[in-house]
Each structure stands twice: as C-alpha cells, then as structure tokens.
Design a protein around this motif. Structure first.
Motif, PDB file in Angstrom:
ATOM      1  N   HIS A  37      37.897  41.775  46.299  1.00 15.68           N
ATOM      2  CA  HIS A  37      37.454  42.989  45.609  1.00 15.68           C
ATOM      3  C   HIS A  37      38.291  43.216  44.354  1.00 15.68           C
ATOM      4  CE1 HIS A  37      35.769  46.945  45.003  1.00 15.68           C
ATOM      5  NE2 HIS A  37      37.002  47.423  44.899  1.00 15.68           N
ATOM      6  N   ALA A  38      39.599  42.981  44.439  1.00 16.69           N
ATOM      7  CA  ALA A  38      40.482  43.169  43.284  1.00 16.69           C
ATOM      8  C   ALA A  38      40.162  42.178  42.169  1.00 16.69           C
ATOM      9  CB  ALA A  38      41.935  43.027  43.711  1.00 16.69           C
ATOM     10  N   ILE A  39      39.734  40.977  42.532  1.00 14.78           N
ATOM     11  CA  ILE A  39      39.360  39.993  41.514  1.00 14.78           C
ATOM     12  C   ILE A  39      38.092  40.448  40.791  1.00 14.78           C
ATOM     13  CG2 ILE A  39      38.464  37.637  41.194  1.00 14.78           C
ATOM     14  CD1 ILE A  39      40.427  36.804  43.447  1.00 14.78           C
ATOM     15  N   ARG A  40      37.131  40.948  41.545  1.00 19.00           N
ATOM     16  CA  ARG A  40      35.862  41.390  40.946  1.00 19.00           C
ATOM     17  C   ARG A  40      36.002  42.694  40.186  1.00 19.00           C
ATOM     18  NH1 ARG A  40      33.060  40.433  46.387  1.00 19.00           N
ATOM     19  NH2 ARG A  40      32.850  38.176  46.384  1.00 19.00           N
ATOM     20  N   SER A  71      39.931  49.088  40.501  1.00 14.70           N
ATOM     21  CA  SER A  71      39.257  50.006  41.411  1.00 14.70           C
ATOM     22  C   SER A  71      40.011  50.120  42.730  1.00 14.70           C
ATOM     23  CB  SER A  71      37.824  49.540  41.660  1.00 14.70           C
ATOM     24  OG  SER A  71      37.843  48.324  42.363  1.00 14.70           O
ATOM     25  N   ASN A  72      39.648  51.121  43.480  1.00 14.64           N
ATOM     26  CA  ASN A  72      40.223  51.379  44.789  1.00 14.64           C
ATOM     27  C   ASN A  72      39.625  50.382  45.791  1.00 14.64           C
ATOM     28  OD1 ASN A  72      41.026  52.404  47.252  1.00 14.64           O
ATOM     29  ND2 ASN A  72      40.327  54.482  46.833  1.00 14.64           N
ATOM     30  N   PRO A  73      40.444  49.699  46.582  1.00 14.73           N
ATOM     31  CA  PRO A  73      39.902  48.739  47.538  1.00 14.73           C
ATOM     32  C   PRO A  73      39.013  49.394  48.599  1.00 14.73           C
ATOM     33  CG  PRO A  73      42.278  48.947  47.819  1.00 14.73           C
ATOM     34  CD  PRO A  73      41.902  49.722  46.606  1.00 14.73           C
ATOM     35  N   MET A  74      39.189  50.695  48.822  1.00 13.49           N
ATOM     36  CA  MET A  74      38.370  51.389  49.820  1.00 13.49           C
ATOM     37  C   MET A  74      36.925  51.578  49.360  1.00 13.49           C
ATOM     38  SD  MET A  74      40.124  51.762  52.531  1.00 13.49           S
ATOM     39  CE  MET A  74      39.149  52.953  53.430  1.00 13.49           C
TER      40      MET A  74
END
Length: 106
Positions: free
Chosen positions: A29-32, A36-39
């Motif tokens: 998610h952090a790569i995409r 943003s917040n991972p939640m």
C-alpha cells in the motif's frame, strides 16, 4: 521486533504468518500510495481482520501479547501495530517523528 524472532510453536508460526501478511500488505500500500494512511487499504483491513479473528479464537502468545496488546509494537522499521486489549481491534500506523511520543504512551 517479533518478525525477527524464529517461531518455535504452531501458535507462534500462525501469528508470525499473520504479521508477515499484514506487513506485506502495508508495504504494498505504501508503494502504491506513499503518503496515505495504511488503514485506508482494504487489503490491510482484511489482514487485520484475519489477525483479530485469530486472537478472538486463540489466546495470544506471551511474546505477541508483550509486544502488541495494549501498546504499539514495531511492525518493520516504519510501521507499528496496536491491538486494543478490551475490544481486540487491531490497527496499523506509520511511525513518524510527530507521532513517536503518542505511540510510546499508547
């Protein structure tokens, strides 16, 4: 960090597998979405739900309980995992200089 601990029991192996899957989902998610917040990720939420269900039906190992239940434990170098001791809800947050004191108090 629990991910560097070699699991020796079946319960530890289950928790380790769940933690690795959560960390993998968070990193993807952090790569995409870098800021943003991972939640916000559905995949992260699903992995956390899997962990919550595991903890609902099984007691956490002592190592897991010491690191994540009632406190924010390290889930890699950039993220922390917190499991609420009352509700059993799990959440992931990004560790930054702004929230490091809040995480220490949680």
């Amino acid at each position: 960090m629990i991910l560097t601990h070699t699991p020796s029991t079946s319960k530890q192996r289950q928790e380790h597998r769940l933690l690795v899957s959560i960390r993998f989902a968070v990193v993807l998610h952090a790569i995409r979405h870098p800021n943003s917040n991972p939640m916000e990720s559905e995949r992260v939420q699903q992995r956390l739900l899997d962990l919550e269900q595991h903890l609902f039906f099984n007691h956490a190992t002592q190592l897991f309980h010491q690191q994540f239940v009632g406190r924010s434990g390290e889930l890699g170098h950039e993220y922390s995992l917190y499991v609420d001791p009352r509700s059993g809800k799990a959440s992931v947050s990004k560790v930054s200089s702004q929230n490091i004191s809040h995480l220490a108090l949680a």
